[in-house]
Each structure stands twice: as structure tokens, then as C-alpha cells.
Design a protein around this motif. Structure first.
Motif, PDB file in Angstrom:
ATOM      1  N   ARG A  60       4.288  -6.343  -7.515  1.00 46.81           N
ATOM      2  CA  ARG A  60       5.180  -7.482  -7.763  1.00 46.81           C
ATOM      3  C   ARG A  60       6.357  -7.064  -8.630  1.00 46.81           C
ATOM      4  NH1 ARG A  60       0.671 -10.772  -8.021  1.00 46.81           N
ATOM      5  NH2 ARG A  60       0.519 -10.482 -10.259  1.00 46.81           N
ATOM      6  N   ARG A 107      12.988  -7.562   0.096  1.00 48.93           N
ATOM      7  CA  ARG A 107      12.812  -8.852   0.761  1.00 48.93           C
ATOM      8  C   ARG A 107      11.800  -8.732   1.896  1.00 48.93           C
ATOM      9  NH1 ARG A 107      18.914 -10.033   1.668  1.00 48.93           N
ATOM     10  NH2 ARG A 107      19.235  -8.197   0.374  1.00 48.93           N
ATOM     11  N   HIS A 113     -11.615  -0.910  -0.587  1.00 45.63           N
ATOM     12  CA  HIS A 113     -11.539  -1.027  -2.044  1.00 45.63           C
ATOM     13  C   HIS A 113     -11.497   0.292  -2.798  1.00 45.63           C
ATOM     14  CE1 HIS A 113     -11.760  -5.349  -2.806  1.00 45.63           C
ATOM     15  NE2 HIS A 113     -12.431  -5.398  -1.670  1.00 45.63           N
ATOM     16  N   LEU A 116       1.014   4.345  -2.918  1.00 44.83           N
ATOM     17  CA  LEU A 116       0.268   5.472  -2.333  1.00 44.83           C
ATOM     18  C   LEU A 116       0.178   6.704  -3.242  1.00 44.83           C
ATOM     19  CD1 LEU A 116      -1.328   6.284   0.118  1.00 44.83           C
ATOM     20  CD2 LEU A 116       0.755   7.056   1.203  1.00 44.83           C
ATOM     21  N   PRO A 117       1.292   7.180  -3.834  1.00 42.42           N
ATOM     22  CA  PRO A 117       1.147   8.396  -4.654  1.00 42.42           C
ATOM     23  C   PRO A 117       0.442   8.131  -5.983  1.00 42.42           C
ATOM     24  CG  PRO A 117       3.464   7.902  -4.162  1.00 42.42           C
ATOM     25  CD  PRO A 117       2.669   6.711  -3.784  1.00 42.42           C
ATOM     26  N   LEU A 147      -2.018   5.706  -6.597  1.00 41.87           N
ATOM     27  CA  LEU A 147      -3.156   4.793  -6.469  1.00 41.87           C
ATOM     28  C   LEU A 147      -4.228   5.079  -7.518  1.00 41.87           C
ATOM     29  CD1 LEU A 147      -3.975   2.445  -4.711  1.00 41.87           C
ATOM     30  CD2 LEU A 147      -5.183   4.014  -3.229  1.00 41.87           C
ATOM     31  N   ALA A 199       8.300 -11.195   3.613  1.00 37.75           N
ATOM     32  CA  ALA A 199       7.595 -12.474   3.517  1.00 37.75           C
ATOM     33  C   ALA A 199       6.558 -12.412   2.397  1.00 37.75           C
ATOM     34  CB  ALA A 199       6.936 -12.812   4.850  1.00 37.75           C
ATOM     35  N   ARG A 242      -7.438  -4.157  -7.771  1.00 39.25           N
ATOM     36  CA  ARG A 242      -6.405  -4.885  -7.030  1.00 39.25           C
ATOM     37  C   ARG A 242      -5.407  -5.577  -7.959  1.00 39.25           C
ATOM     38  NH1 ARG A 242      -8.044  -6.321  -1.586  1.00 39.25           N
ATOM     39  NH2 ARG A 242      -8.675  -4.334  -0.729  1.00 39.25           N
ATOM     40  N   ARG A 243      -5.913  -6.079  -9.072  1.00 35.82           N
ATOM     41  CA  ARG A 243      -5.031  -6.853  -9.943  1.00 35.82           C
ATOM     42  C   ARG A 243      -3.959  -5.948 -10.553  1.00 35.82           C
ATOM     43  NH1 ARG A 243      -7.625 -11.426 -13.615  1.00 35.82           N
ATOM     44  NH2 ARG A 243      -8.121 -12.112 -11.528  1.00 35.82           N
ATOM     45  N   LYS A 259       8.327   3.544  -4.569  1.00 32.80           N
ATOM     46  CA  LYS A 259       7.147   4.380  -4.630  1.00 32.80           C
ATOM     47  C   LYS A 259       7.282   5.450  -5.712  1.00 32.80           C
ATOM     48  CE  LYS A 259       5.597   7.291  -1.036  1.00 32.80           C
ATOM     49  NZ  LYS A 259       5.390   7.505   0.405  1.00 32.80           N
ATOM     50  N   TRP A 260       8.448   6.096  -5.746  1.00 33.61           N
ATOM     51  CA  TRP A 260       8.622   7.188  -6.694  1.00 33.61           C
ATOM     52  C   TRP A 260       9.074   6.727  -8.050  1.00 33.61           C
ATOM     53  CZ3 TRP A 260       5.944  11.097  -5.629  1.00 33.61           C
ATOM     54  CH2 TRP A 260       5.642  11.365  -4.292  1.00 33.61           C
ATOM     55  N   VAL A 305     -10.391   0.778  -6.442  1.00 28.34           N
ATOM     56  CA  VAL A 305      -9.041   0.262  -6.665  1.00 28.34           C
ATOM     57  C   VAL A 305      -9.106  -1.078  -7.386  1.00 28.34           C
ATOM     58  CG1 VAL A 305      -6.898  -0.465  -5.571  1.00 28.34           C
ATOM     59  CG2 VAL A 305      -8.224   1.411  -4.598  1.00 28.34           C
ATOM     60  N   GLU A 333       0.828  -1.203   0.000  1.00 33.15           N
ATOM     61  CA  GLU A 333       0.000   0.000   0.000  1.00 33.15           C
ATOM     62  C   GLU A 333       0.865   1.257   0.000  1.00 33.15           C
ATOM     63  OE1 GLU A 333      -3.902  -1.729   2.349  1.00 33.15           O
ATOM     64  OE2 GLU A 333      -2.336  -0.739   3.477  1.00 33.15           O
ATOM     65  N   ASN A 354      15.069  -2.452   3.486  1.00 29.60           N
ATOM     66  CA  ASN A 354      13.888  -2.771   2.689  1.00 29.60           C
ATOM     67  C   ASN A 354      12.872  -1.642   2.729  1.00 29.60           C
ATOM     68  OD1 ASN A 354      14.406  -5.337   1.526  1.00 29.60           O
ATOM     69  ND2 ASN A 354      14.298  -6.211   3.571  1.00 29.60           N
ATOM     70  N   ALA A 365       3.466  12.337  -0.280  1.00 33.23           N
ATOM     71  CA  ALA A 365       3.014  11.469  -1.369  1.00 33.23           C
ATOM     72  C   ALA A 365       1.995  12.169  -2.258  1.00 33.23           C
ATOM     73  CB  ALA A 365       2.421  10.182  -0.803  1.00 33.23           C
ATOM     74  N   GLU A 396      -2.954  -3.147  -9.342  1.00 34.06           N
ATOM     75  CA  GLU A 396      -2.074  -2.681  -8.273  1.00 34.06           C
ATOM     76  C   GLU A 396      -1.046  -3.747  -7.919  1.00 34.06           C
ATOM     77  OE1 GLU A 396      -4.014  -2.074  -4.553  1.00 34.06           O
ATOM     78  OE2 GLU A 396      -2.307  -1.038  -3.671  1.00 34.06           O
ATOM     79  N   SER A 397      -1.518  -4.984  -7.752  1.00 26.61           N
ATOM     80  CA  SER A 397      -0.571  -5.997  -7.293  1.00 26.61           C
ATOM     81  C   SER A 397       0.428  -6.352  -8.384  1.00 26.61           C
ATOM     82  CB  SER A 397      -1.309  -7.230  -6.776  1.00 26.61           C
ATOM     83  OG  SER A 397      -2.013  -7.830  -7.825  1.00 26.61           O
TER      84      SER A 397
END
Lengths: 521, 363
Positions: A400, A409, B216, A378-379, A381, A411, A392-393, A432-433, A390, A374, A424, B236, A395-396
Motif C-alpha cells: 500500500r 493505478r 502462505h 518478490l525480491p 519477500l 483496481a 500478509r499484513r 520493487k527495487w 509470509v 506479489e 503502471n 529479483a 507485506e500489504s
């Protein structure tokens, strides 16, 4: 984007029991089989270490190697999950920093600050304010504080509010406080990470005086020059275990780096310089801010890394803040791609393609209570959203991509940002930037408190961005970083540009002289 | 991109992960506590004989009592969701009870001369109460943003101001609302006699909307960011002021919804309505795990918190405890709930630590 191939895990010979230094006197502190777990990670794994009385013992290692954790366990900030600590032969178990201080173990580190709303004197005797009848005595408090500061030869006005002091002086107050409460052992956790070179020198002098007075020091740092200069014994940690302990004279610099990272360090040469510079992205003319900046003018072109050098307080960060609309009193002309712009808010800067990677990642860079993923988006979104919803797909996918690209690194990307190590966390601020794909990127101290390996990765990242045509304004206290990465370097002193060095002319000596205002002899 | 996995494998993985997912959910603890309390109440509240059917009916576990619990909870659960959003953003809204009163009274006064037809009456009622709620929220937000005063102070002030406006406009009398509104709020939907599921339905819908908003939408994410770290949010590029204004507007809107439901359900509005509700509302949010420091909270948990508080109140009646001890018991329960929540959070993080052993060292 990475220069080093760290995707395949290097072989890691983990030596649990260090080679004990034979000539050492009776150890003052023994760590016996210390283990410490944090959510998602094991910070220390069965660590055995002896620390001799009166020595200055360096603990070095990459970020997340466990060196800070070891120091904090000794000072009672963390409790070990296994093993024991022996102080002068008897086992101790501290319930908190106050108990540790009672037993003569103090810690100086940045997160353990005092009450910023109180004066230096009040902070120094906070635990036991001198009283006069039912009231506390201001005079006695100040007298005690002055005595304490004088004994350490620290020049400070005890009546000043602690919050008004710069970080470096707050740190001196911390040391004074720890010493005045009779600490025989002081843990220094990255004490110089936010100090300028001159301030650090004052700190070193103080540390040497303490050592000469018989205080045992545990010096946690990733700055190898300091460790070599101050410490007599150096222990290297890696992945929560001790790699080796040797006398400082037995370590070579290369050997130490090798032990820290466990793989050879690639020599790094920036490749963006092979390419011609592009169009002018940003031009700053006569930027002024009362008491902070005096007539700053420069221009930044695509594919260029422009370094900003200077002591802390010389106006480096202030330039970044003025450009991004964070300094309301700033005046002057800012031209983005040749067009004059008035930027009043970071949002506006972002929409013009200017990203700021701030210096203080905990205060300005991250929302620590949110997930790592998240924070990363953030900047930006809104780019992953349709009508405020949002996706999600989308975004993720970006999350990734950048977790892989920057080798972050964790979990999972869904962990709370607070639980990540400093290196990290810093990578997430950068990601982010970078993810915002700003053509103009201002990076302020991108590698502060970061281990050697992550540093090289971040350098490669900045170099890669410049090669893609991003204009980078690089603010750094680390001269090798500036000299290696920057196309040219502007030197600031007292809010003014006092010199410009091209890559060919830049060396540490010339830079330092310009920064400090010393003429060449 | 995601690995193309067979749907069956995905489903299996989901099923296998479900226990841990449930265990780590913050709501699980609340649901368990509510269920445990319900079991205790069922076991100890005794039975009575139903007059019509002649069968023995549990004093707690019967449709009438359960529906009553849900109805009691619904009026401030709806407001608690608004309050939770405010609390997540790092603020606090003490004025919701007064907003409820002013919205209810205004609606009742406007409907003294009702428009033609029940549909229009209901429409105007909804429009007025929700509109007034929204306006009050926006006023709160504008003052907090514009005057740069902490929300505690502003809403403490508007708590009295709004209540006073309700007092003056209603001349301290109780104003009846048209039957059309009561007909909506007490719609029976063909259930048994005395069962009015409308407030519960509104509570569930508002809870879902709040949960979706928080998890969401861009706005919801921004609320968490501002509450977690204002400075980092500013860096941000977030519009802090607009977000703060938005959360107070939502809180006012929630109070307006509650006012419409409550006033219609009880059939009249007075300036003393919902006095002291702001504390129940904040208690619900806090029992639901919202952190007053900001950055943490959930809409579903707020509703569960409201349910828990009402259930505790109900248990005093069902177990025939001394009614005079109600406030003491609720006060203790709130403190215990929050402490328990913190303990369970600590346990969760310890469990995650143990899991960390098996993970690769994370730098």
C-alpha cells in the motif's frame, strides 16, 4: 516523493467528436463509436476518428490513453466491444491480424514478433512459402526476400536467423513483411521505443519513402519530436477518448503536451544537486567483458545520479549486467563501500545493496502472471516472513505504501500484473527495487514507453532517492532525461568510456557528438 | 495502515463479498461439476437392499461407496499435489509412479525383519518410504539442475530407472508388509464396518499443507515466480536452482507418502504398483487448472481434479456402462474439463471487464 500533485483529479473536458479537418480528402478509414474494454479498465470510449488516404496520422497520448489499443483494433489484434470500422466506406470486422492484412492493413509493433528460430527469408514468406514440387524452395524464398528488402532499400542478409538480429533490424523485417503482403495502411505502434537515435533515423527515412509511395500510416508514439517530424495530422487521446484532432502545423508542442496530460506540466529541476555528495558507494575498476566492455572505470557516490549515455549496443546495459553478476565472463574489480567484492548472482548484488531495475520489464522485470503486489515484494519477500511464513499484513502495508508513493493505478494491488498498462507496470518494477531500499540503484531506461506524466513522477522519484543518499546509476537513451537528472554523465562508445560531462557542460549536441564519435566542427 | 473498522462492518462486508469471491474462485467450477456428477450418479445408479438392516440403499450415495471413491482418489491425489507444485514451477515429473513403487518395495523389504513393537514398525515404515521418496525426488532435482536438461527428459529416464530398481530389488515378487502398517492404514476410528477413513484423512492433510505452502510461504511464492518468468526471478535475486531442486524433492516426498499409504492399505508391495499413475497424476493437476506453461495451479484444485477423475471412473461402474470404454471416457473427460476451465477463465475475465466500467480508468 512526487513532484506533481496528481492526487486530485483534474477537470477533464472530454470531446467525443473531434473537429474534423475540413480540407481532408475522402477518409480512407473511419472509426465510428469504437469502445473497447479490458479487465478492470475501459481502454476506449466511443471513439470517432477519420483518417485520410495517404496521410501519416499521429496518435499521441499518455500511456494507457488508448492510442495503442486503437491501432491494434484497426489491425485486427483486438476486437472492439462496440462501434464499427469503415475501410474505404465499407464496414470491416477483422477476426485477426491475418484478416486485416488480407484487407491491406498491417501493423508493426514489438510484441508481434516472428519465428526467431527461422531465417529472415523464411519469416518474410512464412504464410506462403514458395514451393518446388512437394518441397519448399530455399532459393526462391531467398530471392523473394532479397527483392522485398531491396525494394525498401533495407540492407540485410536474408539468410540470417531472425533471433540473431538486433531489435531494430527485426523491426525492419516486420515492416518489409507487411509491405510485401500489400498493405495500404500500416499501423506503427511505438516503433522507435527500443531503437537508438541512428537506427531511428533509418526507420524515419523508410517511413518517409512509404508515405511518398502512397501508403497510409498511423503512427502511434509518445515521442513528440518524431510525431511532429513525420505526421501531417495529429490526434490526441486521453483516458480512452479523443481530445482533439488537428493538422500538425496547427499544434504547438506545449499545446500538444497540455492536451495529452490535461494539466500544466511542471518544470522540473532536480533538487538532489543542492546537497553535497556523500561517501563513495561503488567503484568499478577496469571492468572488461570480451566483445562487450573495454576497461570501464568509474565511481559512484552517495547522493549522486551518474548518467550513462551511449547508443544502443555501446555497453550501457552490459555495465549494469556485469556489476550485478549477470555476465559470467566479466572481469575487473568492483568495490562496494571500498571493499572489493566478487558478485556472481543478482542475489549477491541485492545483499550488498545493489538493485537493478532492468531495461526489459516484460522479460526481466516482472512475472506477468503474478499479482502486482506479489511482484512488488518478490525480491524482498523474506523481510516480510518469519520462518518462511509470509506475514500478509506486513507485506500489504509495504504494498500500500508504494502504491500510494508511486501513484500506481490499479483496481486493487491484487490484480494480475499483465492487465496493467505499461506505465503502471514500469512503476511496479521501480517500486520493487525502491522497496528493497538498496543504497545503490542501477536504473536502465526507467521511462521507456511511459507517458509524460508518469515520466515526471519517475524523475521526481529518482531525484528524491538521490536526496536521501542513494547512489543512482542512470542508463537512458533519452538525452533530456540524462541532462536534467544526472549529476554527471559518462558517455560510452564501443564498450569504452569516451567522455565525461558535468551537468554544466552537458547539452544534447555535445552528448550526441560523443556518442556517435563525431568531432566538433 | 488499515482503517480501524468496526468488526461488525467488516463481517458484513465479507458476507456481502462472499458470492463474488466464490464465483471468481477457480475451484468453484470443479466443485459444481463434481456435485452435478454426484447428483446424476445418485439419481441413476439404482438401489440395493442392505442385507443386515433390510433397508433400500442407494448404489452410489452410501458411506461405503463414497469412502471407496475418496480412498481411490487419495493415493494419486497426494502425488498430484506434488506434481502440481512441479508444474507451477514450469517443470513436469513423470517419475512419480515409479518413485511410489520403489519406495513401497523398499519399505516392504526393510520391514521383512520388523523391529520390536507395532509403533516402531510403523515409524520405520514411514521413515523408509518417505525417505526413499524424498531421495528419489532430490536425485531428479539434482540431475535437472546439474545437467541442465529439461525435467521431462530426466524424469522420463528416471521413470524407468526407479521402476527397474524396484523390479530388481523385489525380484519381481510381491512383498507382504507387517499387519501393523495395515492396521494404521485401515484404522476404523469406530465408524461402520468396511469404512477406512485414513487415506482420505491423509489426502486432506496433504492438500491443506500443499495449499498453505503455495499461498502462505516464501518458497511457495517463489515457485509461482520461477514458473511465471525464470529470467525476472533471477533478476529479483531468487535462487532458481534451489527452488527447482525443492519442488522435485517435494514431488518425491508426496510419492513417498502415497507409497506408504497405498502399500500399507493393500498389504503388499510389488514393482508393478502404481504403474501408469504418473499420467493420472498429471491429469489430476491439469484438470485442476494447472498450466503446463507454469505459473498457475492450486493444490486444492489438484485434489478436486483427482476426485473428479475417480468419480468418472466410478460412474462407469455405478451406471453399469461397458467397462471396456473406461479409458476412452476418461480421456474425453480430461480434454473436456480443461477446455471448460479455459472457457470459465475467459468468462471470468469478461466479467471483470464489465466491472471495469464502474472503476476509475486505471492508467
Amino acid at each position: 516523493m512526487r513532484a506533481t500533485a496528481s492526487s486530485c483529479p483534474p477537470s477533464r473536458p472530454i470531446q467525443c467528436r473531434p473537429i474534423l479537418y475540413q480540407d481532408m480528402p475522402e477518409p480512407l478509414i473511419c472509426f465510428v463509436g469504437i469502445t473497447k474494454r479490458f479487465p478492470g479498465v475501459v481502454a476506449l470510449r466511443d471513439v470517432h476518428l477519420d483518417i485520410a488516404q495517404g496521410s501519416c496520422h499521429g496518435l499521441v497520448g499518455e500511456n494507457g490513453a488508448g492510442k495503442s489499443t486503437l491501432g491494434k483494433i484497426l489491425a485486427g489484434i483486438h476486437r472492439p466491444d462496440g462501434g464499427q470500422i469503415r475501410l474505404s466506406g465499407s464496414e470491416v470486422c477483422f477476426g485477426g491480424p491475418h484478416e486485416a492484412l488480407g484487407a491491406g492493413v498491417g501493423i508493426v509493433h514489438q510484441e508481434l514478433s516472428f519465428c526467431e528460430n527461422l531465417t529472415v527469408a523464411e519469416n518474410l514468406s512464412l504464410g506462403s512459402l514458395p514451393t518446388c514440387g512437394p518441397f519448399w524452395s530455399r532459393d526462391a524464398t531467398e530471392r523473394l526476400a532479397r527483392e522485398c528488402l531491396d525494394s525498401l532499400r533495407v540492407e540485410l542478409d536474408p539468410q540470417r536467423r531472425l533471433g540473431d538480429l538486433p531489435v531494430s533490424q527485426q523491426q525492419l523485417v516486420q515492416i518489409a513483411s507487411v509491405v510485401s503482403r500489400g498493405a495500404r495502411v500500416i499501423v506503427m505502434d511505438e516503433p522507435t521505443s527500443s531503437l537508438s537515435q541512428a537506427e531511428a533515423c533509418r526507420l524515419f527515412a523508410l517511413i518517409e519513402r512509404l508515405r511518398d509511395a502512397g501508403t497510409t500510416l498511423i503512427y502511434v508514439s509518445h515521442r513528440l519530436e518524431e510525431v511532429f517530424m513525420l505526421c501531417d495530422t495529429i490526434t490526441v487521446l486521453r483516458d480512452g477518448a479523443i481530445v482533439a484532432t488537428k493538422a500538425a502545423t496547427e499544434w504547438s508542442r506545449d499545446g500538444l503536451v497540455q492536451a495529452m496530460i490535461g494539466r500544466p506540466l511542471d518544470d522540473y529541476f532536480p533538487r538532489h544537486m543542492e546537497q553535497p555528495l556523500g561517501e563513495e558507494l561503488l567503484r568499478v575498476e577496469d571492468l572488461r567483458s570480451p566483445g562487450r566492455l573495454e576497461g570501464i572505470s568509474f565511481s559512484l557516490r552517495a547522493g549522486e545520479v551518474l548518467g550513462l549515455a551511449g547508443l544502443v549496443g555501446s555497453g550501457r546495459t552490459e555495465i549494469a549486467e556485469a556489476i550485478c553478476g549477470l555476465d559470467r565472463r566479466a572481469t575487473g574489480r568492483i568495490l562496494v563501500r571500498g571493499r572489493p567484492m566478487r558478485i556472481r548472482h543478482p542475489r549477491q548484488a541485492l545483499s550488498l545493496g545493489i538493485g537493478l531495475v532492468p531495461e526489459d520489464r516484460k522479460r526481466h522485470g516482472l512475472v506477468l502472471s503474478m499479482r502486482a503486489s506479489e511482484n512488488l515484494t518478490l525480491p524482498t519477500l523474506k523481510r516480510h516472513a518469519r520462518m518462511g511464513w509470509v506475514k500478509r499484513r506486513s507485506e500489504s502495508a509495504v504494498v500500500r505504501e508504494f502504491f500510494a508513493a508511486l501513484d500506481i493505478r490499479a483496481a486493487t494491488p491484487g490484480v494480475v500484473t499483465e492487465s496493467l498498462s505499461g506505465g503502471n507496470q514500469q512503476k511496479i518494477v521501480l517500486a520493487k527495487w525502491v522497496a528493497a531500499r538498496c543504497p545503490i540503484l542501477i536504473v536502465d531506461e526507467p521511462t521507456r514507453g511511459i507517458d509524460v506524466g508518469a515520466k515526471a513522477e519517475i524523475h521526481a522519484l529518482i531525484d528524491g532517492l538521490a536526496r536521501q543518499g542513494v547512489g543512482v546509476l542512470l542508463i537512458s537513451s533519452e538525452l533530456p532525461e540524462l541532462i536534467n537528472l544526472a549529476t554527471r554523465i559518462l558517455v560510452l562508445r564501443g564498450g569504452e568510456i569516451v567522455g565525461e560531462l558535468s551537468r554544466g557542460d552537458a547539452d544534447q549536441d555535445a552528448l550526441l557528438r560523443l556518442m556517435a564519435g563525431i568531432e566538433a566542427t | 495502515m488499515r482503517h480501524p473498522a468496526k468488526p461488525l462492518q467488516v463481517v458484513c462486508q465479507r458476507v456481502r463479498d462472499a458470492p463474488r469471491w466464490l464465483l471468481n474462485r477457480q475451484q468453484t467450477g470443479l466443485v459444481l461439476v463434481i456435485l452435478a456428477l454426484a447428483v446424476v450418479l445418485t439419481a441413476f445408479s439404482g438401489t440395493h437392499v442392505d442385507r443386515r438392516s433390510g433397508a433400500a440403499v442407494n448404489n452410489f450415495l452410501n458411506s461405503g461407496t463414497l469412502m471407496q471413491v475418496a480412498t481411490d482418489a487419495s493415493f494419486f491425489a497426494v502425488m498430484a499435489i506434488g506434481a502440481t507444485i512441479v508444474i507451477i514451477s514450469g517443470g513436469i515429473d513423470l517419475s512419480v509412479g515409479s518413485v511410489y513403487a520403489v519406495a513401497g518395495v523398499t519399505m516392504a523389504l526393510v520391514l521383512r525383519s520388523p523391529p520390536q513393537g507395532p509403533l516402531q514398525t510403523v515409524g520405520v515404515g514411514i521413515l523408509v518410504s518417505l525417505g526413499i521418496g524424498l531421495i528419489c525426488g532430490v536425485i531428479n532435482g539434482l540431475m535437472i539442475v546439474g545437467l541442465r536438461v529439461h525435467s521431462f527428459v530426466i524424469t522420463l529416464g528416471t521413470m524407468w530407472i526407479f521402476r527397474g530398481i524396484a523390479f530388481v530389488t523385489s525380484r519381481a515378487t510381491s512383498v507382504l508388509v507387517p499387519d501393523a502398517l495395515t492396521g494404521v492404514a485401515k484404522a476404523n476410528f469406530g465408524l461402520g464396518p468396511g469404512l477406512y477413513p485414513m487415506p482420505m484423512a491423509v489426502m486432506i492433510v496433504v492438500t491443506l499443507c500443499g495449499a498453505i505452502y503455495l499461498s502462505h510461504t516464501v518458497m511457495g511464492r517463489h515457485v509461482f515466480a520461477v514458473g511465471g518468468n525464470v529470467e525476472a526471478s533471477r533478476y529479483a535475486g531468487l535462487r532458481i536452482e534451489r527452488i527447482q531442486l525443492g519442488v522435485f524433492a517435494l514431488s518425491g516426498l508426496a510419492a513417498g507418502i502415497a507409497a506408504f499409504m497405498g502399500t500399507s492399505y493393500y498389504g503388499s508391495a510389488s514393482c508393478a504398483d502404481a504403474s501408469g499413475y504418473e499420467l493420472y497424476v498429471i491429469a489430476s493437476a491439469v484438470v485442476g487448472g494447472a498450466s503446463l506453461k507454469g505459473g498457475r495451479g492450486s493444490a486444492v484444485s489438484a485434489t478436486l481434479g483427482a476426485l473428479l477423475i475417480v468419480l468418472i471412473r466410478q460412474s462407469i461402474r455405478s451406471l453399469r456402462l461397458d467397462q471396456n470404454y473406461e479409458w476412452i471416457i476418461i480421456g474425453c473427460a480430461i480434454i473436456v474439463a480443461v477446455v471448460l476451465d479455459r472457457v470459465s477463465t475467459a468468462l471470468t475475465s469478461r466479467r471483470l471487464t464489465a466491472v471495469g466500467d464502474t472503476h476509475h480508468r486505471g492508467g
